[in-house]
Design a protein around this motif. Structure first.
Motif, PDB file in Angstrom:
ATOM      1  N   ALA A  47      92.887  89.026  55.771  1.00  0.00           N
ATOM      2  CA  ALA A  47      93.488  90.050  56.625  1.00  0.00           C
ATOM      3  C   ALA A  47      92.964  91.446  56.330  1.00  0.00           C
ATOM      4  O   ALA A  47      93.127  92.353  57.141  1.00  0.00           O
ATOM      5  CB  ALA A  47      95.000  90.030  56.461  1.00  0.00           C
ATOM      6  N   THR A  48      92.306  91.617  55.190  1.00  0.00           N
ATOM      7  CA  THR A  48      91.797  92.935  54.824  1.00  0.00           C
ATOM      8  C   THR A  48      90.309  93.062  55.084  1.00  0.00           C
ATOM      9  O   THR A  48      89.870  93.942  55.803  1.00  0.00           O
ATOM     10  CB  THR A  48      92.089  93.232  53.343  1.00  0.00           C
ATOM     11  N   CYS A  49      89.513  92.175  54.511  1.00  0.00           N
ATOM     12  CA  CYS A  49      88.055  92.327  54.610  1.00  0.00           C
ATOM     13  C   CYS A  49      87.420  91.393  55.632  1.00  0.00           C
ATOM     14  O   CYS A  49      86.272  91.582  56.010  1.00  0.00           O
ATOM     15  CB  CYS A  49      87.402  92.135  53.247  1.00  0.00           C
ATOM     16  N   GLY A  50      88.138  90.384  56.085  1.00  0.00           N
ATOM     17  CA  GLY A  50      87.630  89.490  57.107  1.00  0.00           C
ATOM     18  C   GLY A  50      86.776  88.340  56.613  1.00  0.00           C
ATOM     19  O   GLY A  50      86.297  87.544  57.418  1.00  0.00           O
ATOM     20  N   ILE A  51      86.592  88.213  55.297  1.00  0.00           N
ATOM     21  CA  ILE A  51      85.784  87.120  54.770  1.00  0.00           C
ATOM     22  C   ILE A  51      86.414  85.785  55.177  1.00  0.00           C
ATOM     23  O   ILE A  51      87.631  85.668  55.288  1.00  0.00           O
ATOM     24  CB  ILE A  51      85.611  87.249  53.240  1.00  0.00           C
ATOM     25  N   SER A  52      85.593  84.792  55.416  1.00  0.00           N
ATOM     26  CA  SER A  52      86.083  83.541  55.995  1.00  0.00           C
ATOM     27  C   SER A  52      86.649  82.554  54.991  1.00  0.00           C
ATOM     28  O   SER A  52      87.107  81.488  55.375  1.00  0.00           O
ATOM     29  CB  SER A  52      84.960  82.865  56.776  1.00  0.00           C
ATOM     30  N   SER A  53      86.652  82.879  53.741  1.00  0.00           N
ATOM     31  CA  SER A  53      87.128  81.915  52.741  1.00  0.00           C
ATOM     32  C   SER A  53      88.373  82.414  52.020  1.00  0.00           C
ATOM     33  O   SER A  53      88.461  82.349  50.804  1.00  0.00           O
ATOM     34  CB  SER A  53      86.015  81.621  51.735  1.00  0.00           C
ATOM     35  N   ALA A  54      89.342  82.878  52.763  1.00  0.00           N
ATOM     36  CA  ALA A  54      90.582  83.363  52.166  1.00  0.00           C
ATOM     37  C   ALA A  54      91.367  82.190  51.584  1.00  0.00           C
ATOM     38  O   ALA A  54      91.668  81.228  52.287  1.00  0.00           O
ATOM     39  CB  ALA A  54      91.417  84.100  53.203  1.00  0.00           C
ATOM     40  N   THR A  55      91.661  82.262  50.299  1.00  0.00           N
ATOM     41  CA  THR A  55      92.379  81.172  49.627  1.00  0.00           C
ATOM     42  C   THR A  55      93.776  81.593  49.184  1.00  0.00           C
ATOM     43  O   THR A  55      94.569  80.760  48.800  1.00  0.00           O
ATOM     44  CB  THR A  55      91.596  80.696  48.394  1.00  0.00           C
ATOM     45  N   LYS A  56      94.071  82.861  49.216  1.00  0.00           N
ATOM     46  CA  LYS A  56      95.381  83.364  48.821  1.00  0.00           C
ATOM     47  C   LYS A  56      96.140  83.775  50.068  1.00  0.00           C
ATOM     48  O   LYS A  56      95.567  83.904  51.140  1.00  0.00           O
ATOM     49  CB  LYS A  56      95.223  84.549  47.870  1.00  0.00           C
ATOM     50  N   GLN A  57      97.444  83.968  49.913  1.00  0.00           N
ATOM     51  CA  GLN A  57      98.241  84.388  51.055  1.00  0.00           C
ATOM     52  C   GLN A  57      99.500  85.100  50.592  1.00  0.00           C
ATOM     53  O   GLN A  57      99.932  84.931  49.456  1.00  0.00           O
ATOM     54  CB  GLN A  57      98.609  83.197  51.932  1.00  0.00           C
ATOM     55  N   CYS A  58     100.040  85.879  51.485  1.00  0.00           N
ATOM     56  CA  CYS A  58     101.320  86.527  51.215  1.00  0.00           C
ATOM     57  C   CYS A  58     102.363  85.418  51.113  1.00  0.00           C
ATOM     58  O   CYS A  58     102.432  84.547  51.984  1.00  0.00           O
ATOM     59  CB  CYS A  58     101.669  87.481  52.351  1.00  0.00           C
ATOM     60  N   PRO A  59     103.164  85.404  50.051  1.00  0.00           N
ATOM     61  CA  PRO A  59     104.129  84.323  49.902  1.00  0.00           C
ATOM     62  C   PRO A  59     105.187  84.284  51.000  1.00  0.00           C
ATOM     63  O   PRO A  59     105.730  83.230  51.299  1.00  0.00           O
ATOM     64  CB  PRO A  59     104.774  84.580  48.539  1.00  0.00           C
TER      65      PRO A  59
END
Length: 180
Positions: A114-126
């Motif tokens: 949601a910040t940098c747009g990279i396609s491999s986001a593995t974390k998330q807001c709980p």
């Protein structure tokens, strides 16, 4: 003009806008790095009532509009796809741009930070499940996100059910495809 020229255009456009921002705020006695971070935060701004980050949306729509090769198939495809989506609604211009550059399947199977747009986001807001690629991106977005997290986590789908931001995005993206 191919996809590489379009991708390079967005890089060039972003750098130009960043330099304009730094030049106009040079009197603020801030370092160039601080001004660049301020530019990024300006693009990421969001209100609790927003479905999308409106400054980012406007930025990308303006970049598409100012693409110099209006006869290219990619430009025409992007322009038509973006024109079909009312400003501030889903899918985001960023998702439509990625569909045009990399294909629908790539967008459907990737989680974008949601910040940098990279396609491999593995974390998330709980709480709301908004994806992030790292704790750094989540920390950077926190001053903006903390105002919107509650609203994002309780956004109703058109049918009246509640859904997370991710489910809402996926639901909208299923219906919108880039035209050929």
């Amino acid at each position: 003009m191919g996809k590489n020229a379009c991708a390079l255009w967005f890089i060039l456009y972003t750098l130009r806008e960043l330099l304009k921002f730094v030049d106009t705020h040079a009197d603020d006695k801030k370092t160039p790095k601080d001004l660049m971070l301020a530019f990024a935060k300006k693009l990421l701004a969001m209100d609790p009532s927003d479905l999308v980050r409106k400054p980012t949306e406007m930025f990308l729509r303006t970049a598409i509009r100012s693409f110099p090769y209006h006869n290219s198939l990619l430009f025409q495809t992007l322009a038509k796809s973006v024109a079909k989506v009312e400003f501030g609604q889903l899918p985001t211009t960023y998702m439509l741009l990625l569909q045009g550059l990399y294909g629908v399947r790539y967008v459907e199977t990737s989680r974008f930070c949601a910040t940098c747009g990279i396609s491999s986001a593995t974390k998330q807001c709980p709480k709301c499940k908004l994806p992030y690629c790292s704790a750094d991106c989540q920390r950077f977005d926190w001053p903006i996100h903390k105002k919107c997290c509650e609203a994002i986590s309780k956004r109703p789908l058109p049918g009246g059910d509640t859904a997370t931001y991710i489910e809402l995005n996926e639901d909208k993206l299923k219906d919108v495809k880039i035209e050929d």
